[in-house]
Design an enzyme around this catalytic site. Structure first.
Site, short mmCIF file in Angstrom:
data_model
loop_
_atom_site.label_atom_id
_atom_site.label_comp_id
_atom_site.label_asym_id
_atom_site.label_seq_id
_atom_site.Cartn_x
_atom_site.Cartn_y
_atom_site.Cartn_z
N GLY A 87 3.89 7.98 2.84
CA GLY A 87 4.85 6.91 2.66
C GLY A 87 4.22 5.65 2.13
O GLY A 87 3.12 5.67 1.55
N VAL A 144 3.67 1.12 2.69
CA VAL A 144 3.58 0.02 3.65
C VAL A 144 4.08 -1.24 2.96
O VAL A 144 3.70 -1.53 1.82
CB VAL A 144 2.14 -0.17 4.16
CG1 VAL A 144 2.09 -1.30 5.18
CG2 VAL A 144 1.61 1.11 4.76
N GLY A 187 0.46 5.69 0.69
CA GLY A 187 -0.39 6.73 1.24
C GLY A 187 0.23 8.09 1.09
O GLY A 187 1.24 8.27 0.38
N LYS A 207 5.39 0.32 8.00
CA LYS A 207 4.99 1.60 7.42
C LYS A 207 6.19 2.53 7.42
O LYS A 207 6.66 2.98 8.46
CB LYS A 207 3.84 2.21 8.22
CG LYS A 207 3.29 3.50 7.65
CD LYS A 207 2.06 3.96 8.43
CE LYS A 207 1.46 5.20 7.83
NZ LYS A 207 0.24 5.63 8.58
N ASP A 220 -9.36 10.69 10.08
CA ASP A 220 -9.25 10.19 8.70
C ASP A 220 -9.88 8.81 8.57
O ASP A 220 -9.28 7.88 8.02
CB ASP A 220 -7.78 10.14 8.29
CG ASP A 220 -7.60 10.14 6.76
OD1 ASP A 220 -8.57 10.47 6.05
OD2 ASP A 220 -6.51 9.81 6.28
N GLY A 228 0.82 -1.20 0.00
CA GLY A 228 0.00 0.00 0.00
C GLY A 228 0.85 1.25 0.00
O GLY A 228 2.02 1.24 0.39
#
Length: 967
Positions: free
Chosen positions: A661, A663, A658, A680, A787, A656
């Site tokens: 940064g 993951v 974001g 992460k 969020d 992933g």
């Protein structure tokens, strides 16, 4: 499911439905010789149907739907001669429908829907004289409907929708089905005409022939029916004369008709005036996407019960009838893309329940009626591409309900933008381009703090660009091209952190491009062409991309990136000054000495860093400041450990990305055990990432809850190149994020949304709500996540939901140690915290972060969870939002907007024969939807103080689940 269940040999009924059973159906079930009723539906059972069941010769009903069973449907089922109910859908069965099932002479209902069956429907079901329900919808079945099946006089439901069946519908198909109530043939390839004999099936409650290849006219005999729902959309049906529209007149005595959908066909000619004589109970009339011409019937206002009227994409001409104002229950009105003319009637202001008004692409003229100011429920309006004149009405800008889109472009409006334009503070999109507007841009536009797109191009606006535009912190597009704006480009625009596109071409702007624009990481297109700009061009950000930065006809610009091929900026040498010697003595020599000292110190520091590199990598890991996350409770890791465990942070291990940064999936040896983890890694070149790392560490240090992602440790040190390195190590979630299950087509993975059952979605909602309740009410001090969205909700192997990503979380505390009140307002503003679509509207107004903002985000999440639609879906344009979309369907038409994957999973039972309501999936789905969406709409109230708390929301969701289980 335990094998020991086979020891209960006196069982006659076994109901283990709606649990969380996994694995196989044990073969020992075959010992239950007396078993008559078996219901293990709505679980997570896998593998094939156990062959042991063939020994249960007394079975009357077998319900295995809503599992994950595979393999073929076994032939031996046809040998269980007492079977009356065979309900095997939805599952993952493959192969064909066994011929042996036609031997079940006692069969009453068969549901094989939503599987992967192929082949054709075998002949022989017509011999089962008591058959009431036949469902094979949602498979890959081909061929035609067997003729004998269409002569079963006892048949109540026939559902073959969503297959690849073809052929013509028999001309006499309605003659042998006197009891038929549900005929669902949509999404196939049936061709030729609609059989007039369907008019003989007078018990029909739902007739759905949509999305086929039907041609010809709709036979007048259809008018003999009095259904609740009649759907013919998505075919090639025609009409050109009054006779072709005769079926409409026949419905005038039908008081039960609620939905009539004829959209996206080839219906032409004039819409008969008899449409105005349809029942006042009609709620939804869809005629979009045809070739209907002539005038809209003058008495269309007689349809007093209408909630949605779609007349768009036709060839209607003349005026919009004044009687439209009598449709007081209307929430959706669409008549775009026609040839309507004249003035927009002032009676439209009587539609006080209206939420969406779409009138673009007609030839309306004259001023907009002031009565539009009466539409206090209006979320969005599309009035572009007409010939409206006069000033922009102040009344429409006073509508605080406007939250979605207001389209006024491509008209002939004159004058200035009234200051009231700043009143709808939650408006997302405002388009007033290509008019004849002039004067200065009002400062009040800056009050529209939720604005995402602002298009003012193609007018004659003059004066300076207001610095107040910087208050629109959610703005992603600003277009001021082709006006007469002057003065400098305000550097305050660089405060709009999410701005992606800025168009300022063809104005009279002067001065330099603000250097701060180079720091705008989100800006990906900037056009300042045809102005009078001068000075140094920044060298960072969008200015390094020659295709994203346009600057033609600004002759005084200089410098910038080499790719721009601009001349260097003039720089007068110091020695040309008359006082050069004085400057050298007073300035140059001291500066050179200071520089030499600085270089010496830098070399010394670098040497010390190299000597301590090994200690830095292996040192106990701590976080800057007083945080001290890494106490004895957390294992110590170094950059080398993480790099080794993720194969050098390889792309193949990246799961992933974001805002701050990426993951990675990796493995670490913790307490002598190899553990799969998620790492992460923060991109420290990204502005705000260090703050995000600190916030997440501090928040995660304070929380412990089964529905929050657990932190294993963190790493704060240096990588192999002596660059700062920050990472958090978290528990790995087997099933990834909820977002990838709700939207598999966007998630990049081959996930099966059918496996996310209704109960699983409800459990996910409860898990998420529990986590937020804990953060708000059980943490000291409380924490606001800020969020909450599907990509931040992770699912473990048991499909439990865990909330993660605390990168912008806010710990509520002030100098007194108290949490701020939920309705307090920051004196300095907080900026918009969160993701567009999920962020609470009050954040855009400068309110402080509060738990109410999380409640709003949770409400949006609930709506997305059960409709399958993200709030940023492309369909939410022209004034439509996710909340408005659901509100318009609430509470009576939620089944029209539910995520199709839910219906596919839950469709296991049949409709009640006598009442026309549902005992099984649709009734249960609708009941849950009413409860859940009612709660979601309460969570998304505009005013924070009107929203329910997370604790009360969790209580309500548990009540809903308890009610389902007890049914």
């Amino acid at each position: 499911m335990p094998a020991s269940v086979g020891n209960l040999t006196f069982l006659t009924s076994l109901d283990l439905s709606q649990n969380m059973l996994q694995g196989e159906i044990p073969v020992t079930v075959g010992r239950l010789y007396r078993l008559r009723y078996l219901d293990i539906s709505n679980n997570s059972l896998q593998s094939e149907i156990s062959a042991g069941l063939r020994n249960c010769s007394n079975l009357v009903s077998i319900r295995l739907g809503k599992n994950q069973l595979t393999g073929g449907i076994p032939d031996w089922l046809g040998g269980l001669s007492k079977l009356q109910g065979v309900l095997l859908g939805p599952n993952n069965f493959t192969g064909v429908i066994p011929q042996s099932l036609t031997n079940l002479s006692s069969l009453r209902e068969i549901n094989l829907g939503t599987n992967h069956l192929e082949g054709t429907i075998p002949m022989g079901f017509g011999r089962i004289h008591g058959l009431e329900s036949f469902i094979v919808a949602g498979n890959h079945i081909s061929g035609t409907i067997p003729a004998d099946l269409l002569n079963v006089s006892s048949l109540i439901m026939l559902a073959v929708s969503d297959n690849t069946m073809h052929g013509t519908l028999p001309s006499d198909m309605g003659a042998g089905l006197p009891m038929l109530r549900y005929l669902l043939l949509s999404m196939n390839h049936f061709s030729r005409g609609v059989p007039s004999s369907l008019g003989n099936a007078t018990m029909l409650y739902v007739l759905d022939l949509g999305v086929n290849s039907l041609t010809g006219t709709i036979p007048p005999g259809i008018g003999k029916l009095c259904p609740d729902t009649l759907i013919f959309d998505g075919n090639m049906l025609e009409a050109s004369s009054t006779q072709d529209w005769e079926f409409i007149s026949s419905f005038r005595n039908c008081t039960r008709l609620r939905l009539l959908s004829l959209q996206y066909n080839m219906l032409g000619g004039e819409l008969p005036s008899s449409v105005s004589n349809l029942s006042s109970q009609l709620q939804l009339l869809y005629l979009s996407g045809n070739e209907i011409s002539g005038k809209i019937p003058l008495d269309i206002g007689n349809l007093a019960g209408l909630q949605a009227l779609k007349l768009d994409y036709n060839q209607f001409s003349g005026v919009l009838p004044d009687s439209i104002g009598r449709l007081s229950a209307l929430k959706l009105l669409q008549f775009s893309n026609n040839n309507l003319s004249g003035n927009l009637p002032s009676s439209i202001g009587n539609l006080t329940q209206l939420q969406i008004l779409l009138a673009y692409k007609n030839t309306f003229e004259g001023p907009l009626p002031a009565s539009l100011g009466n539409l206090q429920q209006l979320n969005g309006a599309g009035l572009s591409n007409n010939k409206f004149t006069g000033p922009l009405p102040r009344e429409i800008f006073n509508l605080s309900s406007l939250t979605d889109d207001l389209y006024l472009s491509y008209n002939y409006f004159v004058g200035s933008i009234p200051p009231e334009v700043g009143s709808p503070t939650n408006l997302a999109h405002l388009y007033i381009s290509e008019n004849n507007l002039s004067g200065p841009l009002p400062d009040s536009l800056g009050n529209c703090v939720s604005m995402m797109k602002l298009q003012l191009n193609g007018n004659s606006f003059s004066g300076a660009i207001p610095t107040s535009f910087s208050s629109m912190r959610g703005l992603i597009l600003l277009n001021l091209t082709d006006n007469m704006l002057s003065g400098k480009i305000p550097q305050e625009l660089s405060r709009i952190s999410g701005l992606e596109e800025l168009y300022l071409a063809h104005n009279n702007l002067s001065g330099p491009i603000p250097q701060t624009f180079g720091n705008m990481t989100s800006l990906n297109h900037l056009d300042v062409s045809f102005n009078q700009l001068s000075g140094q061009i920044p060298v960072q950000g969008v200015f390094t991309n020659v295709t994203a930065f346009s600057f033609a006809d600004n002759d005084e610009l200089c410098g910038g990136a080499q790719e721009l091929h601009l001349p260097a900026c003039p720089n007068k040498p110091l020695w040309q000054s008359q006082r050069k010697h004085h400057i050298i003595l007073k300035v140059v020599i001291p500066v050179a000495g200071a520089l030499l000292l600085f270089v010496t110190l830098a070399i010394l520091v670098r040497t010390l860093q190299k000597k301590s590199k090994a200690q830095l990598e292996a040192a106990p890991v701590t976080v800057e400041g007083s945080l001290q996350l890494m106490d004895g409770a957390y294992p110590r890791v170094s950059y080398a450990d993480l790099a080794r465990g993720t194969d050098g942070f390889s792309l193949s291990n990246r799961i992933g990305t974001g805002r701050y940064g990426s993951v990675y999936k990796g493995s670490l040896v913790i307490n002598d055990t190899t553990t799969i983890v998620a790492v992460k890694v923060f991109d420290l070149q990204q502005s705000g990432s260090l703050r995000s790392f600190m916030s997440e560490c501090e928040a995660l240090r304070k929380v412990r809850h089964r529905n929050l992602v657990s932190v294993i440790t963190c790493c704060s040190g240096y990588d192999s190149k002596q660059n700062n390195f920050k990472a958090i190590v978290l528990e790995y979630m087997t099933n990834g994020s909820l977002d990838k299950w709700l939207h598999p087509d966007q998630g990049g993975e081959s996930l099966d949304p059918v496996s996310v059952t209704l109960m699983q979605r409800l459990n996910i909602a409860i898990d998420t709500c529990d986590a937020m309740d804990y953060l708000h009410n059980s943490c000291q001090p409380p924490i606001v996540h800020c969020d909450l969205k599907p990509s931040n909700i992770l699912l473990n192997e048991d499909f439990d939901a865990l909330v993660g990503d605390f990168g912008i979380a806010k710990i509520l505390r002030d100098s007194t140690g108290d949490s701020p009140t939920m309705n307090s307002r920051s004196s300095t503003g907080t900026g918009i915290r969160g993701t567009i679509g999920y962020v609470a509207p009050e954040y855009g107004e400068g309110h402080q972060v509060s738990p109410c903002g999380d409640v709003y985000s949770f409400g949006i999440l609930l709506l997305e969870l059960f409709t399958g639609k993200a709030p940023t879906n492309d369909m939410f344009a022209d004034g439509l939002s996710l909340q408005g979309y659901v509100q318009a369907a609430f509470p009576d038409h939620l089944m029209d907007i539910v995520d199709p994957a839910i219906v596919a999973v839950e469709e296991n039972h049949v409709f009640d024969v006598h009442s026309g309501t549902s005992n099984g999936p649709q009734g249960q789905i609708n009941s849950i939807l009413v409860s859940v969406t009612g709660l979601a709409l309460l969570c998304t109230k505009q005013a924070p103080t009107e929203r329910i708390s997370m604790r009360n929301a969790a209580t309500e969701l548990r009540k809903i689940r308890a009610h389902i289980i007890c049914q």
